[in-house]
Motif scaffolding. Structure first.
Motif, short mmCIF file in Angstrom:
data_model
loop_
_atom_site.label_atom_id
_atom_site.label_comp_id
_atom_site.label_asym_id
_atom_site.label_seq_id
_atom_site.Cartn_x
_atom_site.Cartn_y
_atom_site.Cartn_z
N ALA A 11 2.26 -0.42 -12.31
CA ALA A 11 1.53 0.04 -11.04
C ALA A 11 0.33 -0.93 -10.83
O ALA A 11 0.07 -1.09 -9.61
CB ALA A 11 1.19 1.32 -11.75
N ALA A 12 -0.13 -1.40 -11.69
CA ALA A 12 -1.36 -2.62 -11.75
C ALA A 12 -0.78 -3.80 -10.50
O ALA A 12 -2.25 -4.26 -10.25
CB ALA A 12 -1.44 -2.59 -13.41
N LEU A 13 0.27 -4.06 -10.61
CA LEU A 13 0.40 -5.20 -10.31
C LEU A 13 0.96 -4.32 -8.57
O LEU A 13 0.16 -5.53 -7.31
CB LEU A 13 1.78 -5.97 -9.87
N ALA A 14 1.37 -3.17 -8.59
CA ALA A 14 1.35 -2.65 -6.57
C ALA A 14 0.05 -2.65 -6.32
O ALA A 14 -0.75 -3.27 -4.92
CB ALA A 14 2.14 -1.36 -7.39
N LEU A 15 -0.96 -2.24 -7.29
CA LEU A 15 -2.40 -1.77 -6.93
C LEU A 15 -3.04 -3.30 -6.38
O LEU A 15 -3.92 -3.74 -5.53
CB LEU A 15 -3.03 -1.11 -8.18
N LEU A 16 -2.97 -4.54 -7.62
CA LEU A 16 -3.66 -5.56 -7.02
C LEU A 16 -2.84 -5.93 -5.10
O LEU A 16 -3.26 -6.24 -4.63
CB LEU A 16 -2.91 -6.50 -7.95
N GLY A 17 -1.15 -5.29 -4.59
CA GLY A 17 -0.43 -6.36 -4.07
C GLY A 17 -1.52 -5.32 -2.98
O GLY A 17 -2.14 -5.68 -1.70
N ALA A 18 -2.36 -4.05 -3.38
CA ALA A 18 -2.83 -3.23 -2.34
C ALA A 18 -3.48 -3.79 -2.07
O ALA A 18 -4.22 -4.04 -0.66
CB ALA A 18 -2.68 -1.89 -2.33
N VAL A 19 -4.73 -4.02 -2.72
CA VAL A 19 -6.07 -4.71 -2.72
C VAL A 19 -5.90 -5.99 -1.67
O VAL A 19 -6.89 -6.06 -0.85
CB VAL A 19 -6.33 -4.84 -3.93
N ALA A 20 -5.21 -7.21 -2.43
CA ALA A 20 -4.83 -8.40 -1.68
C ALA A 20 -4.36 -8.11 -0.29
O ALA A 20 -4.71 -8.34 1.20
CB ALA A 20 -2.90 -9.19 -2.40
N HIS A 21 -3.25 -7.37 0.40
CA HIS A 21 -3.08 -6.38 1.37
C HIS A 21 -4.49 -6.36 2.48
O HIS A 21 -4.66 -6.21 3.47
CB HIS A 21 -2.01 -5.88 1.94
N ALA A 22 -4.85 -5.03 2.24
CA ALA A 22 -6.45 -5.25 2.20
C ALA A 22 -7.43 -5.90 3.01
O ALA A 22 -7.78 -5.95 3.33
CB ALA A 22 -7.04 -4.29 1.94
N GLY A 23 -7.37 -7.64 1.64
CA GLY A 23 -8.60 -8.65 1.65
C GLY A 23 -7.33 -9.28 2.73
O GLY A 23 -8.51 -9.78 3.94
N ALA A 24 -6.19 -9.41 2.94
CA ALA A 24 -5.78 -10.33 3.64
C ALA A 24 -5.89 -9.28 5.45
O ALA A 24 -6.47 -10.47 6.76
CB ALA A 24 -4.37 -10.15 3.50
N GLY A 25 -6.26 -7.62 5.89
CA GLY A 25 -6.33 -7.66 6.73
C GLY A 25 -7.83 -7.74 7.16
O GLY A 25 -7.98 -7.95 8.44
N ALA A 43 -0.50 2.76 1.31
CA ALA A 43 1.00 3.14 0.87
C ALA A 43 1.53 2.95 -0.32
O ALA A 43 1.95 3.15 -1.47
CB ALA A 43 2.43 2.14 2.14
N CYS A 44 1.22 1.93 -0.79
CA CYS A 44 1.18 1.46 -1.76
C CYS A 44 0.29 1.77 -2.83
O CYS A 44 0.84 2.01 -4.19
CB CYS A 44 0.98 0.11 -2.22
N VAL A 45 -1.27 2.29 -2.19
CA VAL A 45 -1.41 3.42 -3.60
C VAL A 45 -0.40 4.25 -4.46
O VAL A 45 -0.71 4.90 -5.49
CB VAL A 45 -2.91 3.91 -2.84
N PRO A 46 -0.28 5.47 -3.42
CA PRO A 46 -0.03 6.78 -3.89
C PRO A 46 1.54 6.77 -5.01
O PRO A 46 1.70 6.99 -5.94
CB PRO A 46 0.62 7.23 -2.97
N CYS A 47 2.33 5.40 -3.95
CA CYS A 47 3.28 5.11 -5.12
C CYS A 47 3.10 4.76 -6.03
O CYS A 47 3.92 4.38 -7.63
CB CYS A 47 4.18 4.11 -4.95
N ALA A 48 2.41 3.72 -6.74
CA ALA A 48 1.98 3.09 -8.07
C ALA A 48 1.10 4.17 -8.91
O ALA A 48 1.77 3.92 -10.01
CB ALA A 48 0.35 2.47 -7.62
N VAL A 49 0.32 4.60 -8.03
CA VAL A 49 -0.13 6.20 -9.25
C VAL A 49 1.07 6.92 -9.62
O VAL A 49 1.60 7.70 -10.65
CB VAL A 49 -1.08 7.08 -8.59
N HIS A 54 4.07 9.01 -13.99
CA HIS A 54 5.77 9.84 -13.81
C HIS A 54 6.87 9.23 -14.91
O HIS A 54 6.58 8.13 -13.83
CB HIS A 54 5.95 10.30 -13.21
N ASP A 55 7.91 9.45 -15.50
CA ASP A 55 8.69 8.35 -15.13
C ASP A 55 10.12 8.76 -14.39
O ASP A 55 11.06 9.21 -14.86
CB ASP A 55 9.38 8.49 -17.22
N SER A 56 10.39 8.39 -13.20
CA SER A 56 10.85 8.72 -12.46
C SER A 56 11.40 7.64 -11.97
O SER A 56 11.47 6.45 -11.31
CB SER A 56 10.04 9.12 -11.19
#
Length: 116
Positions: A11-25, A43-49, A54-56
């Motif tokens: 989840a932390a890596l996904a959030l890092l990806g979200a930040v990187a995408h936002a920064g790239a934009g 879109a990355c944030v809800p998935c990461a959370v 949850h163990d899904s």
């Protein structure tokens, strides 16, 4: 590493990806591409959370498929014909780590289910 801590790292890596995408934009892109990056980041944030809390298996699978697709997109965009730059390489590494982590988590999870 426990399943919960692995999910937290993913989840932390996904959030890092979200930040990187936002920064790239914000850097070096036109208004249309900036919107695409913002939507991808959002879109990355809800998935990461969801993966964090949850163990899904479904959420893990969605995260893994998305990360693998992003790796392919980044590799295409890094091709010399598209004039890719270093930020795409960094995003590709982050997405690759997410995909690999999800693969590991799903394998580990299926083994635990078989043993119980």
């Amino acid at each position: 590493m426990g399943d919960r801590s692995l999910r937290a790292w993913l989840a932390a890596l996904a959030l890092l990806g979200a930040v990187a995408h936002a920064g790239a934009g914000l850097i070096d892109s036109g208004p249309g591409l900036a919107v695409v990056f913002a939507v991808m980041a959002a879109a990355c944030v809800p998935c990461a959370v969801h993966v964090w809390r949850h163990d899904s298996a479904r959420a893990l699978l969605l995260m893994g498929v998305t990360a693998a697709a992003m790796v392919l997109v980044h590799l295409v965009l890094m091709a010399p014909a598209h004039g890719g730059h270093g930020s795409l390489a960094v995003l590709t590494v982050v997405e690759s780590l997410v995909a690999a982590g999800v693969w590991y988590a799903l394998r580990h999870r299926s083994r635990e289910l078989e043993q119980s």
